[in-house]
Design a protein around this motif. Sequence first.
Motif, PDB file in Angstrom:
ATOM      1  N   LYS A 295      26.282  48.635  51.182  1.00 44.35           N
ATOM      2  CA  LYS A 295      25.628  48.816  49.894  1.00 44.35           C
ATOM      3  C   LYS A 295      26.085  50.149  49.304  1.00 44.35           C
ATOM      4  O   LYS A 295      26.213  51.148  50.031  1.00 44.35           O
ATOM      5  CB  LYS A 295      24.106  48.853  50.040  1.00 44.35           C
ATOM      6  N   VAL A 296      26.299  50.172  47.993  1.00 42.67           N
ATOM      7  CA  VAL A 296      26.649  51.405  47.281  1.00 42.67           C
ATOM      8  C   VAL A 296      25.601  51.644  46.194  1.00 42.67           C
ATOM      9  O   VAL A 296      25.299  50.732  45.407  1.00 42.67           O
ATOM     10  CB  VAL A 296      28.052  51.317  46.643  1.00 42.67           C
ATOM     11  N   VAL A 297      25.052  52.860  46.151  1.00 41.31           N
ATOM     12  CA  VAL A 297      24.077  53.227  45.123  1.00 41.31           C
ATOM     13  C   VAL A 297      24.744  54.208  44.170  1.00 41.31           C
ATOM     14  O   VAL A 297      25.195  55.287  44.586  1.00 41.31           O
ATOM     15  CB  VAL A 297      22.817  53.864  45.744  1.00 41.31           C
ATOM     16  N   GLU A 298      24.825  53.836  42.895  1.00 38.93           N
ATOM     17  CA  GLU A 298      25.515  54.650  41.889  1.00 38.93           C
ATOM     18  C   GLU A 298      24.641  54.804  40.646  1.00 38.93           C
ATOM     19  O   GLU A 298      24.081  53.821  40.130  1.00 38.93           O
ATOM     20  CB  GLU A 298      26.856  54.012  41.523  1.00 38.93           C
ATOM     21  N   ALA A 299      24.524  56.047  40.158  1.00 42.42           N
ATOM     22  CA  ALA A 299      23.625  56.340  39.039  1.00 42.42           C
ATOM     23  C   ALA A 299      24.184  55.917  37.685  1.00 42.42           C
ATOM     24  O   ALA A 299      23.435  55.531  36.791  1.00 42.42           O
ATOM     25  CB  ALA A 299      23.304  57.836  39.018  1.00 42.42           C
ATOM     26  N   ASP A 300      25.493  55.983  37.514  1.00 44.12           N
ATOM     27  CA  ASP A 300      26.089  55.660  36.223  1.00 44.12           C
ATOM     28  C   ASP A 300      26.265  54.145  36.088  1.00 44.12           C
ATOM     29  O   ASP A 300      26.932  53.515  36.913  1.00 44.12           O
ATOM     30  CB  ASP A 300      27.442  56.370  36.087  1.00 44.12           C
ATOM     31  N   ARG A 301      25.698  53.576  35.035  1.00 42.70           N
ATOM     32  CA  ARG A 301      25.704  52.121  34.890  1.00 42.70           C
ATOM     33  C   ARG A 301      27.130  51.573  34.744  1.00 42.70           C
ATOM     34  O   ARG A 301      27.489  50.569  35.371  1.00 42.70           O
ATOM     35  CB  ARG A 301      24.871  51.708  33.676  1.00 42.70           C
TER      36      ARG A 301
ATOM     37  N   VAL B 102      30.811  43.847  48.617  1.00 43.00           N
ATOM     38  CA  VAL B 102      29.955  45.038  48.628  1.00 43.00           C
ATOM     39  C   VAL B 102      28.848  44.862  47.589  1.00 43.00           C
ATOM     40  O   VAL B 102      29.112  44.468  46.446  1.00 43.00           O
ATOM     41  CB  VAL B 102      30.774  46.311  48.324  1.00 43.00           C
ATOM     42  N   LEU B 103      27.609  45.153  47.977  1.00 46.01           N
ATOM     43  CA  LEU B 103      26.481  45.118  47.045  1.00 46.01           C
ATOM     44  C   LEU B 103      26.374  46.471  46.350  1.00 46.01           C
ATOM     45  O   LEU B 103      26.174  47.496  47.007  1.00 46.01           O
ATOM     46  CB  LEU B 103      25.183  44.808  47.790  1.00 46.01           C
ATOM     47  N   VAL B 104      26.529  46.487  45.031  1.00 46.64           N
ATOM     48  CA  VAL B 104      26.455  47.729  44.259  1.00 46.64           C
ATOM     49  C   VAL B 104      25.119  47.757  43.529  1.00 46.64           C
ATOM     50  O   VAL B 104      24.767  46.817  42.800  1.00 46.64           O
ATOM     51  CB  VAL B 104      27.619  47.843  43.254  1.00 46.64           C
ATOM     52  N   ILE B 105      24.380  48.847  43.724  1.00 47.73           N
ATOM     53  CA  ILE B 105      23.044  49.006  43.144  1.00 47.73           C
ATOM     54  C   ILE B 105      23.088  50.109  42.100  1.00 47.73           C
ATOM     55  O   ILE B 105      23.532  51.236  42.394  1.00 47.73           O
ATOM     56  CB  ILE B 105      22.019  49.359  44.238  1.00 47.73           C
ATOM     57  N   HIS B 106      22.649  49.814  40.879  1.00 50.17           N
ATOM     58  CA  HIS B 106      22.562  50.841  39.848  1.00 50.17           C
ATOM     59  C   HIS B 106      21.231  51.571  40.001  1.00 50.17           C
ATOM     60  O   HIS B 106      20.152  50.979  39.873  1.00 50.17           O
ATOM     61  CB  HIS B 106      22.655  50.227  38.454  1.00 50.17           C
ATOM     62  N   GLY B 107      21.302  52.872  40.329  1.00 51.22           N
ATOM     63  CA  GLY B 107      20.093  53.657  40.513  1.00 51.22           C
ATOM     64  C   GLY B 107      20.447  55.065  40.951  1.00 51.22           C
ATOM     65  O   GLY B 107      21.606  55.386  41.240  1.00 51.22           O
ATOM     66  N   ASP B 108      19.448  55.913  40.987  1.00 51.18           N
ATOM     67  CA  ASP B 108      19.627  57.320  41.363  1.00 51.18           C
ATOM     68  C   ASP B 108      19.726  57.436  42.880  1.00 51.18           C
ATOM     69  O   ASP B 108      18.767  57.116  43.595  1.00 51.18           O
ATOM     70  CB  ASP B 108      18.447  58.138  40.841  1.00 51.18           C
ATOM     71  N   PRO B 109      20.877  57.919  43.417  1.00 46.29           N
ATOM     72  CA  PRO B 109      21.002  58.073  44.869  1.00 46.29           C
ATOM     73  C   PRO B 109      20.006  59.051  45.472  1.00 46.29           C
ATOM     74  O   PRO B 109      19.770  59.044  46.684  1.00 46.29           O
ATOM     75  CB  PRO B 109      22.451  58.585  45.050  1.00 46.29           C
TER      76      PRO B 109
END
Length: 455
Positions: free
Chosen positions: A265-271, A284-291
């Motif tokens: 899983k990858v958590v990335e703040a920039d949409r 890979v599961l990419v999650i939009h959110g604040d790490p």
Amino acid sequence: MRAIVVGAGDVGYDVARLLSLQRHDVTVIDTDADRVAAVRETLDVLAIVGSGTSATTLQEARIEDADLVVAVTDVDEVNIIASMLAERVGKPADLTTTIARVRSAEFTGSDSVLRLSDFGIDHLIHPEQSTANEVVSLLRRAAATDIIEFCGNRVQLVGIRIERDSPAAGLTLVDLARRSPLPFRVMGISRGVRTILPSGGATIQAGDQVFVLVETGRVAEAARVLGKEAGRLRHVMILGGTSVGARVAAGLSGRPRKGGGMEVKVVEADRARAQALAETLEGVLVIHGDPGDIDLLAREGLAETDALVAVTADEESNLVSCLMAKHLEVRKTVALLSKSAYIPISQSIGLDAAVSQKLAVSREVLRFLRGAHVRSVATVPGLDAEILELVADPGAPITRAPLAEQRLPSGVLIGAVVGKRVEIATGQTVVQPGARAVVFATPARVEEVEPLFSA
């Protein structure tokens, strides 16, 4: 030696600092006046405001006398042009070494139309890719705190933390060897702020970080002897879809998934960045959110994650996230750090491993400072020593007798010899001409190592 460093960012500053500590004549060039002022105030080097793409600026830096040019700005094109100018207006190409930081696949890919040699670049550095490769190696070998490859990845230097319940705690190296044949050579022990060059009577203590040299493929065996079970990491969460984070995710997801493999899983703040990663990172599961949002990480299963990799641009956030993960009993944490003060203390405060983009550049520069026989140089945070890979000339002193009969300087230890096969060094080992050796040397003895391998 005279060296010119183009770029005074984090990487360029660290290169200039390293060269200055080695007492070389260093000139730093950067277009940012504030960065240049900081270099002037803190380093014993000459710093110039200007562009590495300007022949006038390079001549002001005395490019005609430079032995080494290191172009490490954040812009590939600037680094390439600076290298070209160094070749054109500096010493003849065979007398000046140019090292450039280039990240674009247009120049580094196997199918690239243009070669770096076309631009006068002798050696390429890609800190982000090197850092990502190190993270992937650490995750593939769960017991390790550090991993550095030598001799075409036939030998690895592996750091292993000794826990209180380790069967090795309290044993001397001789006692450890008597229990079972060791598949490795202990190269150094980091104990607090001390670096210990091991002898047979050296005792391993709980809390030590032991650095062993082992043939690739036998890391799990070496870890087991020291009380660490390798285990498999199946669930990995990466905080930050940075260049490093994306490359780590690609490196993990691009490998065959035996026995279920890794879920990433990858958590990335920039949409926009998250969307781009979701489209390019297969599996890979990419999650939009604040790490840095602990509630978000908890909802996304941080407590059930086997490994957390924090590689955002905010290194304080990386530290805090990893400490929180350890509190939740995540098995392995890896943080991307850049400040030199943070790296040595990272493990003492609870992190499992720390990586740095600057180290990749420093290792490459060190290789050129050490001489023609040195193929690679590694330094490890917390270990006050250098690990060198050297090739032996025919007739070199090191080839004339078994190691037990050699009068090696105090502070120099040969760990492995690699020719047709890998041999973990013993007193009976003979270094054959053309073979490569991995050598541990304390700072006071580094300059005495290369003459042993030269005819």
